[in-house]
Design a protein around this motif. Structure first.
Motif, PDB file in Angstrom:
ATOM      1  N   THR A 471       0.851  -1.195   0.000  1.00  0.00           N
ATOM      2  CA  THR A 471       0.000   0.000   0.000  1.00  0.00           C
ATOM      3  C   THR A 471       0.880   1.236   0.000  1.00  0.00           C
ATOM      4  O   THR A 471       2.017   1.221   0.489  1.00  0.00           O
ATOM      5  CB  THR A 471      -0.914   0.038   1.240  1.00  0.00           C
ATOM      6  N   VAL A 472       0.340   2.326  -0.562  1.00  0.00           N
ATOM      7  CA  VAL A 472       1.005   3.632  -0.582  1.00  0.00           C
ATOM      8  C   VAL A 472      -0.001   4.659  -0.093  1.00  0.00           C
ATOM      9  O   VAL A 472      -1.152   4.672  -0.548  1.00  0.00           O
ATOM     10  CB  VAL A 472       1.497   3.997  -1.994  1.00  0.00           C
ATOM     11  N   ARG A 473       0.432   5.521   0.817  1.00  0.00           N
ATOM     12  CA  ARG A 473      -0.436   6.573   1.330  1.00  0.00           C
ATOM     13  C   ARG A 473       0.340   7.880   1.377  1.00  0.00           C
ATOM     14  O   ARG A 473       1.490   7.923   1.817  1.00  0.00           O
ATOM     15  CB  ARG A 473      -0.930   6.215   2.732  1.00  0.00           C
ATOM     16  N   VAL A 474      -0.301   8.942   0.876  1.00  0.00           N
ATOM     17  CA  VAL A 474       0.311  10.268   0.840  1.00  0.00           C
ATOM     18  C   VAL A 474      -0.498  11.195   1.729  1.00  0.00           C
ATOM     19  O   VAL A 474      -1.720  11.306   1.574  1.00  0.00           O
ATOM     20  CB  VAL A 474       0.368  10.818  -0.602  1.00  0.00           C
ATOM     21  N   ASP A 475       0.188  11.868   2.661  1.00  0.00           N
ATOM     22  CA  ASP A 475      -0.441  12.860   3.539  1.00  0.00           C
ATOM     23  C   ASP A 475       0.276  14.178   3.307  1.00  0.00           C
ATOM     24  O   ASP A 475       1.448  14.327   3.661  1.00  0.00           O
ATOM     25  CB  ASP A 475      -0.315  12.409   4.998  1.00  0.00           C
ATOM     26  N   SER A 476      -0.432  15.140   2.688  1.00  0.00           N
ATOM     27  CA  SER A 476       0.238  16.376   2.291  1.00  0.00           C
ATOM     28  C   SER A 476      -0.679  17.567   2.488  1.00  0.00           C
ATOM     29  O   SER A 476      -1.156  18.178   1.524  1.00  0.00           O
ATOM     30  CB  SER A 476       0.676  16.269   0.820  1.00  0.00           C
ATOM     31  N   PRO A 477      -0.971  17.929   3.751  1.00  0.00           N
ATOM     32  CA  PRO A 477      -1.799  19.120   3.971  1.00  0.00           C
ATOM     33  C   PRO A 477      -1.039  20.383   3.530  1.00  0.00           C
ATOM     34  O   PRO A 477       0.176  20.477   3.708  1.00  0.00           O
ATOM     35  CB  PRO A 477      -2.031  19.111   5.491  1.00  0.00           C
ATOM     36  N   PRO A 478      -1.735  21.331   2.931  1.00  0.00           N
ATOM     37  CA  PRO A 478      -1.059  22.552   2.451  1.00  0.00           C
ATOM     38  C   PRO A 478      -0.319  23.270   3.568  1.00  0.00           C
ATOM     39  O   PRO A 478      -0.844  23.483   4.657  1.00  0.00           O
ATOM     40  CB  PRO A 478      -2.222  23.397   1.911  1.00  0.00           C
ATOM     41  N   GLY A 479       0.951  23.623   3.265  1.00  0.00           N
ATOM     42  CA  GLY A 479       1.774  24.370   4.215  1.00  0.00           C
ATOM     43  C   GLY A 479       2.388  23.532   5.317  1.00  0.00           C
ATOM     44  O   GLY A 479       3.083  24.082   6.181  1.00  0.00           O
ATOM     45  N   GLN A 480       2.166  22.217   5.328  1.00  0.00           N
ATOM     46  CA  GLN A 480       2.688  21.391   6.408  1.00  0.00           C
ATOM     47  C   GLN A 480       3.581  20.260   5.915  1.00  0.00           C
ATOM     48  O   GLN A 480       3.813  19.290   6.632  1.00  0.00           O
ATOM     49  CB  GLN A 480       1.527  20.799   7.209  1.00  0.00           C
ATOM     50  N   GLY A 481       4.075  20.367   4.704  1.00  0.00           N
ATOM     51  CA  GLY A 481       4.976  19.350   4.196  1.00  0.00           C
ATOM     52  C   GLY A 481       4.231  18.131   3.673  1.00  0.00           C
ATOM     53  O   GLY A 481       3.007  18.052   3.708  1.00  0.00           O
TER      54      GLY A 481
END
Length: 493
Positions: A471-481
């Motif tokens: 599995t691959v999961r991306v967590d990328s909230p704006p301005g928080q890396g």
């Protein structure tokens, strides 16, 4: 490809549940209907008993009324005979006028009871005789001659003794009234007996109706409870299990199964669901195996291209560089115009070799095949324009597909960080835990990255990882890396 098995016969077990439900409902309706039929019959008996009891009460009332009418006649004629005042004849006349109608009403009321009917007819006849043969002739005689003492309807020419006729008249009146009273007493006694009998029957009918009602209510509650329990066990519980297994199947658990113990259509649904789940599981396994073969085939093609470039064109270019340098070294000193072009040619060939080496590294990194995942990730960190903090704990070698997938996941993540994140630092962590390789690549950039959509290299990497069961999961909230987590199963070493 068909997902289910053979279709059930139209007239086979598919009718089982419907037939059972209809039969159970019919039995329940029959029993409840029978109980209510008995209850209605008991209520009808109770109503009839109440009506008969009411009739007996009316008979008593009419008997008392008729007896009072006879008494009114006797009292009126006696008062008129003693005083000669016509006011005594008003109740007497009213009693005479009322008696026939009341007597007829009583005869109709007791028409269905032989004993009481005979008494009523006797009372009617005696009353009519009292009126026609005694009281009316007596009053008429008193009206004609207030001092008349003859007996009513005395024959012409007979000598009348006042004392004797008065006594005879009184005795006849008393006898008639006493006889009527005796008949009234007999009728009242019979009516009271009928009333008591009807009361007993009414009480028995009421008790029977109450018992039947209570029994019917208890039987209805028990049967409805049993029917509800049957429906819950035979229909509701299997459907709930089937619904839960369907949710599991929708969530991706293709190993969800249900017991095949249902009757009729429920059993068909259970078998159909299990067949469908087994077919989907087999097809997913076949699809995963196919994707793995495609990925492995692509990796083999990339390695072959990289080897061909390294062993073919790259070696040829290196040989040309060496030949140019050799020519440059042996060129005559008196030909300085040749030195500069040869030097430029050698530099251009060297740059071509470097570019070709970089291209071949992008196609398939040789260091990955030669040294494994750890050194390959260190090489990626050294070449990254963004500083990389590396934390790798992967002892030994991993299966080649796992190493290749992990390498390209980290490579793509670092490339995106360098191109889009505007980050100051990135961290790469690789751990081998519980038979799975867990990767995390994190930067302190602008965020807002996504693994979906056209043009995203992470989408292709997700396909590669998922083909291996990861599995691959991306967590990328704006301005928080951006944080990328990948989880790959390690099935061999």
């Amino acid at each position: 490809m068909k997902l289910g098995g053979s279709r059930p016969a139209r007239n086979g077990p598919a009718r089982g549940l419907t037939l059972r439900t209809v039969m159970a409902g019919a039995v329940l309706a029959l029993i409840v209907g029978g109980a209510f039929a008995v209850l209605l019959a008991s209520i009808g008996d109770l109503r009839d008993a109440r009506l008969r009891e009411q009739r007996s009460a009316e008979v008593l009332t009419l008997a008392n009324r008729l007896e009072r009418l006879i008494i009114d006649m006797e009292t009126g004629q006696r008062g008129f005979a003693l005083t000669g005042e016509g006011s005594f004849l008003q109740p007497w006349q009213a009693a005479i006028d009322t008696f026939p109608g009341q007597a007829s009403a009583m005869e109709r009321l007791v028409a269905g009871i032989p004993a009481e009917r005979a008494l009523a007819e006797k009372i009617t006849a005696a009353g009519d005789s009292y009126i026609d043969d005694y009281t009316v002739p007596l009053v008429e005689a008193l009206r004609r001659d207030p001092d008349a003492t003859g007996t009513p309807r005395a024959k012409e020419g007979e000598r009348r003794d006042p004392g004797a006729t008065g006594t005879a008249r009184a005795e006849e009146g008393k006898r008639r009234v006493d006889a009527l009273r005796a008949d009234f007493d007999a009728l009242v006694t019979a009516a009271l007996g009928s009333a008591r009998a009807e009361q007993r029957r009414s009480d028995a009918a009421a008790q029977r109706a109450t018992a039947v009602g209570v029994a019917g209510l208890i039987a209805s509650v028990v049967l409805i409870g049993a029917y509800s329990h049957y429906l819950a066990r035979a229909v509701v519980a299997p459907v709930r299990r089937l619904a839960g297994a369907t949710r599991q199947l929708a969530d991706g658990d293709l190993q969800a199964r249900v017991p095949e113990r249902g009757a009729g259509e429920i059993g068909v649904l259970q078998r159909g669901f299990n067949t469908m789940a087994a077919t989907l599981s087999r097809q997913r396994s076949e699809l995963a195996a196919s994707r793995s073969r495609i990925v492995a085939s692509a990796d083999q093609a990339r390695r072959r291209i990289e080897r061909d470039l390294h062993d073919g064109i790259q070696q040829r270019l290196v040989s040309l560089v060496l030949e140019v340098r050799a020519i440059q070294a042996t060129s005559p000193p008196d030909r300085p115009e040749l030195a500069e072009p040869l030097d430029r040619l050698a530099d251009a060939l060297g740059e071509a070799v470097d570019e070709l080496r970089e291209i071949s590294r992008g196609i398939h990194p040789a260091i990955l095949s030669e040294a494994g995942l750890g050194p390959a990730l260190k090489a990626l960190a050294r070449r990254s324009p963004v500083p990389v903090e590396l934390d790798v704990e992967v002892p030994g070698r991993l299966p080649e597909p796992v190493e290749v997938a992990a390498y390209y996941v980290v490579s793509e993540a670092l490339t995106n960080t360098a191109k889009h994140a505007r980050a100051s630092v990135a961290t790469v962590r690789a751990r081998l835990e519980d038979g799975r390789l867990r990767l995390r690549v994190r930067d302190d950039g602008a965020g807002g990255a996504t693994a979906s959509g056209s043009g995203s290299g992470l989408l292709g990497l997700a396909d590669r990882v998922e083909a291996l069961g990861g599995t691959v999961r991306v967590d990328s909230p704006p301005g928080q890396g951006t944080t990328l987590d990948a989880d790959l199963p390690v099935t061999g070493g």
